[in-house]
Design a protein around this motif. Structure first.
Motif, PDB file in Angstrom:
ATOM      1  N   GLN A  85      47.942  47.623  48.297  1.00 14.07           N
ATOM      2  CA  GLN A  85      47.106  46.328  48.381  1.00 14.07           C
ATOM      3  C   GLN A  85      45.639  46.345  48.200  1.00 14.07           C
ATOM      4  OE1 GLN A  85      48.701  43.930  49.448  1.00 14.07           O
ATOM      5  NE2 GLN A  85      47.312  42.577  50.514  1.00 14.07           N
ATOM      6  N   ARG A 122      48.535  39.454  47.093  1.00 12.25           N
ATOM      7  CA  ARG A 122      48.579  40.106  48.019  1.00 12.25           C
ATOM      8  C   ARG A 122      50.131  40.523  48.026  1.00 12.25           C
ATOM      9  NH1 ARG A 122      50.084  35.949  53.078  1.00 12.25           N
ATOM     10  NH2 ARG A 122      52.432  35.372  52.461  1.00 12.25           N
ATOM     11  N   SER A 123      50.878  42.177  48.631  1.00 11.57           N
ATOM     12  CA  SER A 123      52.052  42.221  48.632  1.00 11.57           C
ATOM     13  C   SER A 123      53.059  41.957  48.913  1.00 11.57           C
ATOM     14  CB  SER A 123      51.746  43.996  48.567  1.00 11.57           C
ATOM     15  OG  SER A 123      53.244  44.331  49.279  1.00 11.57           O
TER      16      SER A 123
END
Length: 996
Positions: free
Chosen positions: A172, A386-387
C-alpha cells in the motif's frame, strides 16, 4: 528470403517426411569435439556463460545436419566466422564424410541465415520486409532551418526507458521497481541516456519518437482546454473566418479533477472543436493562452480528435521567448492522446507573447482540423492508487514528478484504454507497467499500414526499443557488459505483412554490435559483449513490430557503473544505438544512410566592425563513422535573457551579423548533413557597450562533463580505498537520474515533497531531484556583469586559444572561466586520454606570453591549483606548478578546502570587495555544485590574499600587481549566488586592472 525458404523446404523434407533410409547419427565423441570447438569460437566472440552443446548430428544421404543448442545462436554470425566454423567443423568430422555438405542449425535457423543482411557482401533476395510504405509523418517542424534526407525522416519509433516508480498493492505504498545503487536507480538511470541523448539524436535525424512515459522533467504542468477544467487562469479562445468552429460529435479531453483513480480517462470526459480547412480566404483559429507560473523550459503537447476526413497538415504555431515555431501535424493519426511537439522557453505569467495557435489554413481544403487540449510541462503524478483489497484505504499519488513514474500511469493520463495499461485490471501495477509497453506499441500502430487488423492510433511504428540496465551479476568486479533480447515465436513467427520476426534478431545484432564496438574503440577494450537471447520477455514478444530489449550494463556492478555514470559514455552509447537504428531502418527501405555530425569546436566570436561580429568554428571529424561529415551549419541566436531562435542555415564555418549596443547577444552552432543535425556547440556571447571603457575577452575554459569521482585503483597500495577527489562530477546540462538522502540537497531550493507519498513509508529519507550540471553557457553570465561595469566583451572557447586561433594579446583584459575544469579519467583509466585540463600546454603558453606583454587576467575555477599540483589521475609536473607560481603568482594551499559555501573579503591593499558572499556548495537545480574548492596562497610579495573562506580563513582568492596584474579565485565566478555581488566583484576587478 529465398535462401531461407530453400533451407526450410529441405529441412521439412528430411525431418517430417518418411525416408527411404534411416538417418545416421554421428558419434557422441565427434559431437563433443564439435561442441568444444563451437564453445571456443563462442567464447572468443562473446562473454559466453555456458558451453555450446550439440543436440543432434545426423547424416541423411550426402548431407550432415548438426543442430546446436541456443547458446550457439548467441554468437554474432558474420560471413568470415561462418566460413571459419564450417571449415573447422568439417575438419572434425570423420574422413568418410569429407565430400558431404554440412548444415549447422541453431535457434531453428542455419547459422548463415542469422547473419544480418546489412553485414552480407552477397545480398540475397528478401521476402517481405517489415517496413511499410512511407507516409506523411505524425509531426513535422516546418520552422527548422534544415531537413535531413538520408536519416530517419518519416520514421516513427517507440522508445522507452525501463521501469518507473509504481504502486505496490501489497505494501500500500509507492516505491521504485529496482534498488538504489551508485546514487541512482534503474527507474531513473536509463532516462539519463534516453531523454538527454538518444531521443534528441533520433529527432535530429528526422524521426518522430513516441514514449510511454513523461519526457519533461519540469514539475509544473499547465493544461489549457476548450472545456472548463481545473486551470482557471489559462484560456482557450477561437476566431472564426470563412468556416465556423463547431463542437465535435464524440468524446474529447477535459481536466475535471486533480486526481484520477481506477480507470478514469480524461480523454472521455470532455468535448473537442472542429472546423473545415481552407486554402485561402479568412482563416479560423483556436488559441490556447497559458498562465505560466514560473519561467523556464517546457514541453508542449497537443491533443486532438482523429475523425473521418481529418487534415494531414494541421498548422500549429507556438509563440515562445525565442520567437514563433510552426508544426504541421497529421491529424489522421494520433487522435485522443498527448502528441509532443517540442520544448520551449516561456516567460512567467500570461501574455499574448506566449500562446499556441491552430489554424485551418491547409494545402488540402475541405478536410477537418480538430482542437482539443494543450499540455505544457511535465507535472507531478496525478494518478491515485490503492489496493483493491483495502476498500477503506485512501487513494494516494506518488508525489513524484511525473517523469519518475512508470508507463502504466502516463498511459492512463494520456487517454489509453485500460486494457492497454492494466492487463490485471488494477490488481498488480508492477506487472501492468512492464506489460503495458508492448500493448502500447500495438495501440499506437493499430489501424496503420503496420497493423491493419487492430484498432489504434494509426501511427505506422517502424520499430520499438527498450533500454534497461539489469544485465546481471558477477562474483568479481569484471565488466558485465551488454545483453540483447528479442523474441520470434509469438504471432506465428510473423508480422502482419508476412515479414519474419527474425528481423528482431537482426535489429538486436546490429545495435549490440554498434554499441560494443564503439565502447571498445573509445573507452574500454574489455567491454563485454553478452548473449542475444530469443526469450519470451513481454516487452520483446508482444509488439507487432521489430523490437529490441537492451540490457546495456549492470547498474549493480562497480566496473560497469564507473563508465555508466559518465555523460561522455552516455553520449557515445546513445549515438551507437542511434546509428544501429539508422542502419536497420535504412536497410529496410534500401536507402543509403548518413550519420549526423559531431558538435563543432574551436568556436570564437570577434568584433569585425563597430557593431558587426564574426563567428568562426571548426568541424569535428568522427573517427568511428566516415559518413558523419558536416556539409552546412545552423547558427542559433539569443538576445538578452530571451531564448534561442529557429536558427539560420549557413554554408561555411563563418558567420557575420550586426548586433545592438548595450545588449548581450548569444550564439550556438550545430553542424548538419543529409543525415541530420549535430548536438549544439557551447554558447558564446558578445556585448557592445555604448560608451565602452574597453573590450574584455572571455575565454570559456569550462567544458568538462564527468562521472562522480570514484576510488583510486585498488592495486595502488598508497591510495587504495581513497576517493580520487571530492567531486560529484559534472552532469551534461543536468542530471535527472540522481537519488540521495534529503540532506544531500540544498534545502533552500525547490523540491517536491508530499506527506501523502512513498516518502512516508520505507523511503522517508529519500527524494529525487534534478541536479544542475554544465550548461556551457557562462560567457553570458560573466558578460552581464562586464557590460554593467561599462565594458564591451567578446568570447571564445579555450580550444581556440590553445590552438592559436585567438590571440590573448589583442585584449587588455581576459576573463578565463574554469568552472570545475579538472583533468579527469574515463572509467578505470589508462585507456581513454585524460581530459579537461585547467591549463593545457597551449593555454599555458598563451597566458605566459600574454602577461609578458603586460596583459591582465582574471581566472576563476574550483580546481585552479589542485588540478596542477595534486591531481591523482596524472603525475604532477614541475612545469605546471611553476606556471601557477611564476606566472599567475599563486600555489596550492589546500585542496578540498571549504564546504560551507561562504566567502569573506580580506582587507588588503587591493581591497577588491567588502563583506561576504555565498556560492552554490550543495546539490541544487540552479547551478553546478562547488563542493570542495581549492584554497590558494600567494607566491610573490606583490601577490596578496583578497578573499578567504569564512569557515577556516584559508585563501579563496589572490590578486597580483606588478608589470601585469592577475586575479585568481578558487571560487568560480558564475557559482556566486547573489547577482549584485557578482556585479560588484566584476566592477572592482575591472577597475583594478584598469587603474595605473
Amino acid at each position: 528470403m529465398k535462401l531461407n525458404i530453400y533451407i526450410f523446404s529441405f529441412l521439412f523434407i528430411f525431418f517430417c517426411l518418411p525416408h527411404q533410409a534411416e538417418a545416421q547419427q554421428i558419434s557422441k565423441a565427434v559431437q563433443l569435439n564439435i561442441s568444444d570447438y563451437l564453445t571456443k569460437i563462442g567464447t572468443r566472440e562473446i562473454a559466453l556463460k555456458h558451453p555450446i552443446k550439440i543436440k543432434s548430428a545426423r547424416v541423411i544421404g550426402k548431407k550432415v545436419i548438426i543442430t546446436a543448442d541456443d547458446n550457439c545462436a548467441y554468437i554474432p554470425f558474420r560471413e568470415k566466422n561462418v566460413a571459419e566454423i564450417y571449415h573447422g567443423v568439417k575438419e572434425l568430422l570423420p574422413t568418410k564424410y569429407a565430400g558431404y555438405n554440412v548444415t549447422i542449425i541453431t535457434n531453428k535457423r542455419t547459422i548463415e541465415s542469422l547473419i544480418p543482411i546489412p553485414f552480407r557482401t552477397k545480398k540475397i533476395a528478401e521476402n517481405k520486409l517489415f517496413a511499410p510504405a512511407p507516409t506523411t509523418p505524425l509531426v513535422t517542424n516546418i520552422s527548422k532551418a534544415y531537413q535531413p534526407t538520408l536519416g530517419l525522416r518519416n520514421r516513427h519509433l517507440a522508445i522507452w526507458q525501463s521501469h518507473g516508480r509504481y504502486f505496490n498493492q501489497r505494501k500500500q505504498c509507492w516505491e521504485w521497481q529496482r534498488g538504489r545503487l551508485f546514487e541512482t536507480v534503474e527507474d531513473l538511470y536509463t532516462q539519463s541516456y534516453v531523454l538527454p541523448f538518444l531521443i534528441p539524436m533520433l529527432e535530429n535525424a528526422g524521426a518522430n519518437v513516441l514514449l510511454p512515459r513523461e519526457r519533461d522533467v519540469n514539475t509544473v504542468e499547465v493544461i489549457i482546454d476548450n472545456d472548463e477544467g481545473v486551470d482557471k487562469n489559462s484560456t482557450y479562445t477561437e476566431t472564426s473566418g470563412t468556416e465556423k468552429w463547431k463542437t465535435g460529435a464524440e468524446d474529447g479531453f477535459a481536466h475535471k479533477r486533480d486526481l484520477y483513480i481506477e480507470f478514469e480517462n480524461p480523454f472521455h470526459e470532455g468535448t473537442y472543436r472542429q472546423v473545415q480547412t481552407v486554402s485561402g480566404g479568412k482563416e479560423s483559429k483556436a488559441i490556447w493562452t497559458p498562465h505560466i507560473p514560473k519561467e523556464g523550459e517546457y514541453a508542449v503537447y497537443v491533443a486532438y480528435k482523429t475523425v473521418p476526413n481529418s487534415s494531414k497538415d494541421a498548422l500549429y504555431s507556438i509563440y515562445h521567448k525565442g520567437g514563433i515555431t510552426q508544426f504541421k501535424v497529421n491529424q489522421q493519426m494520433g487522435g485522443g492522446t498527448w502528441i509532443y511537439l517540442g520544448t520551449f522557453h516561456f516567460d512567467q505569467g500570461k501574455s499574448d507573447r506566449t500562446k499556441i495557435i491552430l489554424s485551418n489554413i491547409s494545402s488540402t481544403p475541405g478536410t477537418v482540423v480538430t482542437a482539443d487540449a494543450v499540455k505544457i510541462g511535465g507535472g507531478v503524478g496525478n494518478i491515485a492508487r490503492r489496493s483493491k483489497s483495502k476498500k477503506t484505504a485512501d487513494y494516494i499519488t506518488s508525489g513524484y514528478p511525473r517523469f519518475c513514474e512508470g508507463s502504466r500511469y502516463w498511459l492512463q493520463w494520456a487517454g489509453a484504454p485500460d486494457s492497454i495499461y492494466s492487463e490485471s485490471q488494477g490488481d498488480n501495477d508492477y506487472s501492468d507497467d512492464f506489460k503495458s509497453r508492448g500493448h502500447w506499441v500495438n495501440y499506437l500502430a493499430g489501424g496503420s499500414s503496420v497493423l491493419h487488423k487492430q484498432d489504434g492510433l494509426h501511427i505506422p511504428i517502424n520499430m520499438a526499443f527498450a533500454l534497461h540496465s539489469d544485465a546481471g551479476l558477477t562474483d568479481n568486479d569484471s565488466i558485465i557488459g551488454s545483453l540483447g533480447i528479442y523474441q520470434t515465436s509469438s504471432w506465428g513467427g510473423k508480422y502482419e505483412n508476412g515479414a519474419d520476426r527474425y528481423l528482431g534478431h537482426d535489429l538486436v545484432d546490429i545495435i549490440q554490435t554498434q554499441v560494443v564496438n564503439d565502447i571498445r574503440k573509445t573507452y574500454e577494450p574489455l567491454w563485454s559483449r553478452r548473449e542475444m537471447w530469443n526469450k519470451t520477455y513481454h516487452e520483446a514478444r508482444f509488439p507487432y513490430v521489430p523490437t529490441m530489449l537492451f540490457e546495456l550494463l549492470s547498474h549493480q556492478n562497480f566496473a560497469d557503473m564507473r563508465y555508466g555514470l559518465d555523460p561522455r559514455f552516455r553520449f557515445t552509447v546513445s549515438r551507437a544505438i542511434y546509428k544501429g537504428m539508422l542502419q536497420f531502418l535504412c536497410w529496410q527501405y534500401h536507402q543509403k544512410y548518413v550519420v549526423q555530425p559531431l558538435p563543432v569546436d574551436n568556436f570564437e566570436i570577434f568584433m569585425s566592425g563597430e557593431t558587426e561580429v564574426e563567428l568562426r568554428w571548426q568541424p569535428v571529424n568522427d573517427p568511428l563513422e566516415p559518413t558523419a561529415k558536416p556539409e552546412q551549419y545552423i547558427v542559433y541566436k539569443r538576445l538578452s535573457n530571451g531564448a534561442f531562435d529557429n536558427g539560420t542555415l549557413v554554408g561555411t564555418n563563418t558567420y557575420k551579423i550586426s548586433i545592438p549596443k548595450n545588449m548581450i547577444c548569444s550564439f550556438k552552432v550545430t553542424a548538419v548533413n543529409k543525415g541530420g543535425e549535430s548536438f549544439p556547440s557551447e554558447v558564446l556571447s558578445v556585448g557592445k557597450a555604448a560608451n565602452s571603457k574597453g573590450t574584455v575577452l572571455i575565454v570559456n575554459g569550462f567544458d568538462r562533463i564527468s562521472a562522480p569521482a570514484d576510488f583510486v585503483d585498488p592495486n595502488d597500495p598508497n591510495h587504495a580505498g581513497f576517493l580520487d577527489h571530492e567531486d560529484h562530477g559534472v552532469p551534461y546540462l543536468k542530471d535527472i537520474s540522481y537519488t540521495g538522502k534529503m540532506n544531500d540537497f540544498d534545502r533552500t531550493s525547490e523540491f517536491i515533497s508530499n506527506d501523502n507519498t512513498g516518502f512516508g513509508n520505507s523511503e522517508s529519507d529519500y527524494e529525487t531531484k534534478v541536479i544542475a550540471g554544465n550548461t556551457f553557457d557562462y560567457p553570458a553570465l560573466h558578460g552581464s556583469s562586464i557590460l554593467k561595469a561599462g565594458y564591451s566583451f567578446i568570447s571564445c572557447s579555450n580550444e581556440a586559444v590553445s590552438n592559436k586561433h585567438v590571440s590573448l594579446n589583442n585584449y587588455k583584459i581576459v576573463d578565463l572561466i574554469l568552472g570545475k575544469q579538472y583533468r579527469t579519467k574515463m572509467g578505470r583509466g589508462n585507456v581513454y586520454p585524460i581530459e579537461f585540463a585547467t591549463f593545457d600546454k597551449g593555454l599555458q603558453a598563451a597566458v605566459t606570453n600574454y602577461v609578458a606583454q603586460g596583459g591582465n587576467i582574471f581566472v576563476s575555477g574550483a580546481f585552479v591549483a589542485s588540478d596542477l599540483w595534486n591531481n591523482r589521475n596524472i603525475q604532477p609536473s614541475m612545469t605546471d606548478m611553476q606556471f601557477t607560481q611564476n606566472v599567475l603568482k599563486y600555489k596550492l594551499e589546500k585542496s578540498n578546502a571549504a564546504h560551507n559555501g561562504q566567502v569573506k573579503a580580506e582587507k588588503s591593499g587591493y581591497n577588491l570587495f567588502n563583506g561576504t558572499f555565498t556560492y552554490y556548495n550543495t546539490l541544487n537545480n540552479q547551478s553546478y555544485i562547488v563542493e570542495a574548492p581549492d584554497a590558494i596562497t600567494p607566491t610573490d610579495k606583490n601577490s596578496k590574499v583578497v578573499l578567504r573562506y569564512s569557515e577556516n580563513n584559508l585563501g579563496a582568492g589572490i590578486a597580483y600587481q606588478g608589470t601585469y596584474k592577475t586575479v585568481v579565485w578558487g571560487i568560480p565566478f558564475e557559482s556566486i549566488r547573489e547577482i549584485e555581488n557578482r556585479n560588484i566583484l566584476m566592477h572592482n576587478i575591472l577597475n583594478f586592472f584598469s587603474a595605473n
